[in-house]
Design a protein around this motif. Structure first.
Motif, PDB file in Angstrom:
ATOM      1  N   UNK A  97       0.831  -1.204   0.000  1.00 18.72           N
ATOM      2  CA  UNK A  97       0.000   0.000   0.000  1.00 18.72           C
ATOM      3  C   UNK A  97       0.869   1.259   0.000  1.00 18.72           C
ATOM      4  N   UNK A  98       1.951   1.227   0.779  1.00 20.13           N
ATOM      5  CA  UNK A  98       2.877   2.358   0.768  1.00 20.13           C
ATOM      6  C   UNK A  98       3.468   2.553  -0.622  1.00 20.13           C
ATOM      7  N   UNK A  99       3.888   1.436  -1.246  1.00 16.10           N
ATOM      8  CA  UNK A  99       4.497   1.520  -2.560  1.00 16.10           C
ATOM      9  C   UNK A  99       3.515   2.034  -3.606  1.00 16.10           C
ATOM     10  N   UNK A 100       2.263   1.636  -3.470  1.00 15.69           N
ATOM     11  CA  UNK A 100       1.245   2.131  -4.391  1.00 15.69           C
ATOM     12  C   UNK A 100       1.048   3.629  -4.235  1.00 15.69           C
ATOM     13  N   UNK A 101       1.157   4.130  -3.006  1.00 17.96           N
ATOM     14  CA  UNK A 101       1.021   5.561  -2.767  1.00 17.96           C
ATOM     15  C   UNK A 101       2.182   6.310  -3.402  1.00 17.96           C
ATOM     16  N   UNK A 102       3.395   5.803  -3.231  1.00 15.68           N
ATOM     17  CA  UNK A 102       4.545   6.378  -3.930  1.00 15.68           C
ATOM     18  C   UNK A 102       4.302   6.399  -5.434  1.00 15.68           C
ATOM     19  N   UNK A 103       3.836   5.273  -5.953  1.00 23.11           N
ATOM     20  CA  UNK A 103       3.690   5.135  -7.400  1.00 23.11           C
ATOM     21  C   UNK A 103       2.744   6.179  -7.965  1.00 23.11           C
ATOM     22  N   UNK A 104       1.611   6.379  -7.318  1.00 21.30           N
ATOM     23  CA  UNK A 104       0.647   7.357  -7.827  1.00 21.30           C
ATOM     24  C   UNK A 104       1.149   8.777  -7.599  1.00 21.30           C
ATOM     25  N   UNK A 105       1.757   9.053  -6.450  1.00 18.34           N
ATOM     26  CA  UNK A 105       2.251  10.401  -6.165  1.00 18.34           C
ATOM     27  C   UNK A 105       3.366  10.795  -7.129  1.00 18.34           C
ATOM     28  N   UNK A 106       4.251   9.867  -7.446  1.00 22.08           N
ATOM     29  CA  UNK A 106       5.403  10.175  -8.287  1.00 22.08           C
ATOM     30  C   UNK A 106       5.190   9.841  -9.758  1.00 22.08           C
ATOM     31  N   UNK A 107       4.568   8.681 -10.028  1.00 23.65           N
ATOM     32  CA  UNK A 107       4.424   8.222 -11.407  1.00 23.65           C
ATOM     33  C   UNK A 107       3.050   8.518 -11.991  1.00 23.65           C
ATOM     34  N   UNK A 108       2.140   9.038 -11.192  1.00 25.02           N
ATOM     35  CA  UNK A 108       0.838   9.422 -11.704  1.00 25.02           C
ATOM     36  C   UNK A 108      -0.133   8.265 -11.753  1.00 25.02           C
ATOM     37  N   UNK A 109      -1.369   8.583 -12.093  1.00 22.06           N
ATOM     38  CA  UNK A 109      -2.426   7.576 -12.131  1.00 22.06           C
ATOM     39  C   UNK A 109      -2.617   7.001 -13.518  1.00 22.06           C
ATOM     40  N   UNK A 110      -1.876   7.523 -14.493  1.00 23.88           N
ATOM     41  CA  UNK A 110      -2.041   7.033 -15.859  1.00 23.88           C
ATOM     42  C   UNK A 110      -0.750   7.166 -16.624  1.00 23.88           C
ATOM     43  N   UNK A 111      -0.815   7.817 -17.781  1.00 22.92           N
ATOM     44  CA  UNK A 111       0.345   7.930 -18.661  1.00 22.92           C
ATOM     45  C   UNK A 111       1.418   8.844 -18.089  1.00 22.92           C
ATOM     46  N   UNK A 112       0.995   9.881 -17.373  1.00 23.18           N
ATOM     47  CA  UNK A 112       1.924  10.907 -16.942  1.00 23.18           C
ATOM     48  C   UNK A 112       2.263  10.775 -15.466  1.00 23.18           C
ATOM     49  N   UNK A 113       3.459  11.221 -15.114  1.00 25.36           N
ATOM     50  CA  UNK A 113       3.871  11.296 -13.727  1.00 25.36           C
ATOM     51  C   UNK A 113       4.295  12.700 -13.386  1.00 25.36           C
ATOM     52  N   UNK A 121      -4.946   7.590  -1.281  1.00 22.21           N
ATOM     53  CA  UNK A 121      -4.175   6.427  -0.840  1.00 22.21           C
ATOM     54  C   UNK A 121      -3.414   6.723   0.447  1.00 22.21           C
ATOM     55  N   UNK A 122      -2.843   7.914   0.535  1.00 27.23           N
ATOM     56  CA  UNK A 122      -2.113   8.274   1.755  1.00 27.23           C
ATOM     57  C   UNK A 122      -3.057   8.339   2.951  1.00 27.23           C
ATOM     58  N   UNK A 123      -4.229   8.937   2.761  1.00 28.52           N
ATOM     59  CA  UNK A 123      -5.208   8.998   3.849  1.00 28.52           C
ATOM     60  C   UNK A 123      -5.617   7.594   4.296  1.00 28.52           C
ATOM     61  N   UNK A 124      -5.883   6.741   3.332  1.00 28.71           N
ATOM     62  CA  UNK A 124      -6.298   5.379   3.664  1.00 28.71           C
ATOM     63  C   UNK A 124      -5.185   4.637   4.404  1.00 28.71           C
ATOM     64  N   UNK A 125      -3.961   4.781   3.916  1.00 27.67           N
ATOM     65  CA  UNK A 125      -2.829   4.109   4.556  1.00 27.67           C
ATOM     66  C   UNK A 125      -2.643   4.605   5.985  1.00 27.67           C
ATOM     67  N   UNK A 126      -2.733   5.895   6.199  1.00 29.17           N
ATOM     68  CA  UNK A 126      -2.574   6.445   7.547  1.00 29.17           C
ATOM     69  C   UNK A 126      -3.668   5.940   8.485  1.00 29.17           C
TER      70      UNK A 126
END
Length: 511
Positions: free
Chosen positions: A47-63, A118-123
């Motif tokens: 879950x932490x890694x997924x939060x990193x992924x969306x925050x840095x790499x974006x939710x789609x094509x762009x990051x 994702x960060x809110x859910x993880x916290x």
């Protein structure tokens, strides 16, 4: 080296939201789905890694890297990116007022809020279950800190683009979010600073190679320093990110802590800053890692945003989709001394394609700083080139900026860092009594194609003046709109305005 990101791929699907990502908000998963997932420490790591992924790499094509090249670099005086075709970036470069449906604008809003969710859910799950699941309390503590950092990172990104945004500090249903109006920038800043201040003591000062890319204590300090600098900068009388709060001393303190840590080094070779990755590169303070051509590949494509197909062909790379060039502005090209190694390394001013579709010689200047054929993988979205969000040279030059605002240090410190930057660039070190205007001019030559220029213009207090003066000389075709202060933030995406009529007001000056 990029392990933490590769783990995110499976969990992103598991965490799929139940409504379209273009809507006002994302409905949380059912309680049953969440509870079935957060059962082991490994689940929390994913879950932490997924939060990193969306925050840095974006939710789609762009990051994030694509975002700052499209919304900062392309918006600035570094690129004259008008085109004869209909491209998404033209509205960004030309300051169109009808860009509330622009793909890049929508992505900046949507990806950040997806990561915040994702960060809110993880916290929340760490608070609810962490003490029972984590065998080492320190692991839970550091994960909380990372989640707080990522949430702060996303909110800071949002207010720099949009000004006031809804502040959502917990997971909510769509019905709950439908009552959350745009929050004053000052209140969002208070939340960001609180998150970072709570995170910094619990973040590790450094990581081993297996965890490279996770945020360190000093990466968070660099962000906090920039937060203080941005809200201290001159205000333009709009609901933007600059508030004129004059907290330069607070910013200087955070940045100086990075210097005093001794963990980072001013690189002596400019080109190597962008060629050497991982722990060996002591310029890396806050970095988004990418890797390529592996079973769990998470390659990037941000360099394609400012690339040009003939240049890619000239270095024997396959088609990247950069059919329309975003030429480097004549104004920027002319700012470099003839001996400046930064221009030689980072800007292609002449290149030749020997055979094929693009056969010929070209003199259209384009950025090439991050284009490294040796780190190209299996396609245009598979580059293994890391993106430095904040590097150590930036930290030192931000300290100089704080000094010139009276935040600490001396004029001699300012002159020293500018001379170091110039010496590394192959220029005779002649800096003396450097002013803010001169510092920003040096930053422009140092950090072009790194996504900082628009933010630098905003902090200078002269963004409108500079861009309109640049337009008068550069824009011989008359394609770029003369701007006022309202153009310094982007419009709230139209789908957010329409989702709950009357909840959000649009930023002034946009259709």
């Amino acid at each position: 080296m990029k392990k933490y990101i590769s783990l995110a791929a499976g969990v992103l699907a598991l965490f799929a939201f139940t409504c379209c990502e273009d809507e006002l908000t994302q409905l949380p998963l059912s309680q049953r789905t969440i509870e079935n997932f957060y059962l082991t420490q490994s689940d929390f790591v994913q879950a932490r890694n997924a939060t990193y992924s969306v925050a840095f790499h974006g939710a789609g094509t762009y990051g994030y890297a694509n975002r700052v090249l499209n919304l900062s670099e392309t918006r600035s005086d570094n690129l004259y990116a008008t085109t004869t075709a209909s491209r998404e970036w033209e509205g960004i470069n030309s300051f169109y007022t009808n860009i509330s449906t622009n793909t890049y604008v929508k992505e900046a809003y949507t990806s950040n809020y997806n990561a915040i969710y994702k960060a809110n859910q993880l916290l929340e799950k760490l608070s609810e279950k962490g003490d029972l699941i984590f065998t080492n309390p320190a692991d839970k503590t550091s994960m909380v800190a990372e989640a707080r950092f990522l949430r702060a990172f996303c909110y800071f990104d949002l207010i720099r683009w949009f000004g006031r945004v809804p502040l959502i500090d917990r997971t909510m249903t769509a019905a709950e979010v439908a009552n959350v109006k745009r929050t004053p920038v000052k209140d969002v800043y208070d939340f960001i600073i609180s998150d970072l201040e709570q995170a910094i003591p619990d973040l590790l000062p450094a990581y081993d190679a297996a965890n490279y890319g996770r945020v360190s204590k000093y990466g968070a300090k660099a962000l906090l320093g920039l937060v203080y600098m941005t809200r201290s900068s001159p205000t333009y009388g709009i609901d933007g990110a600059t508030l004129g709060l004059n907290e330069w001393d607070k910013a200087y303190q955070q940045l100086n802590d990075i210097k005093l840590s001794g963990l980072y080094t001013f690189g002596t070779d400019y080109a190597n800053i962008f060629k050497i990755e991982g722990l060996t590169n002591k310029e890396n303070v806050l970095t988004i890692p990418y890797t390529q051509s592996l079973p769990s590949s998470v390659g990037g494509n941000f360099m394609v945003e400012v690339g040009y197909e003939p240049y890619f062909a000239s270095v024997n790379l396959s088609a990247q989709g950069s059919l329309e060039a975003k030429p480097v502005s004549t104004d920027l090209v002319n700012k470099f001394a003839a001996t400046d190694l930064r221009k030689t390394f980072g800007i292609a001013t002449s290149y030749t394609v020997a055979t094929g579709t693009y056969k010929g010689s070209y003199t259209l200047p384009v950025f090439k700083k991050y284009i490294d054929p040796t780190r190209y993988g299996n396609g245009r979205e598979d580059w293994g080139v890391d993106f430095m969000v904040i590097r150590y040279t930036d930290v030192l030059m931000m300290m100089a900026e704080c000094t010139l605002h009276g935040g600490g240090g001396s004029q001699a410190d300012v002159d020293d860092i500018v001379n170091k930057v110039r010496t590394r660039a192959g220029i005779t070190p002649d800096a003396a009594n450097i002013t803010l205007d001169q510092l920003f001019a040096e930053r422009r030559k140092e950090f072009f194609s790194e996504g900082t220029r628009w933010f630098d213009l905003i902090r200078s207090g002269k963004a409108v003046e500079t861009m309109n003066a640049w337009k008068a000389v550069e824009d011989t075709d008359g394609k770029i709109r003369t701007i006022d202060n309202n153009a310094l933030i982007y419009p709230i995406p139209l789908q957010e305005i329409l989702a709950v009529p009357g909840l959000y007001d649009q930023n002034i000056g946009y259709d």
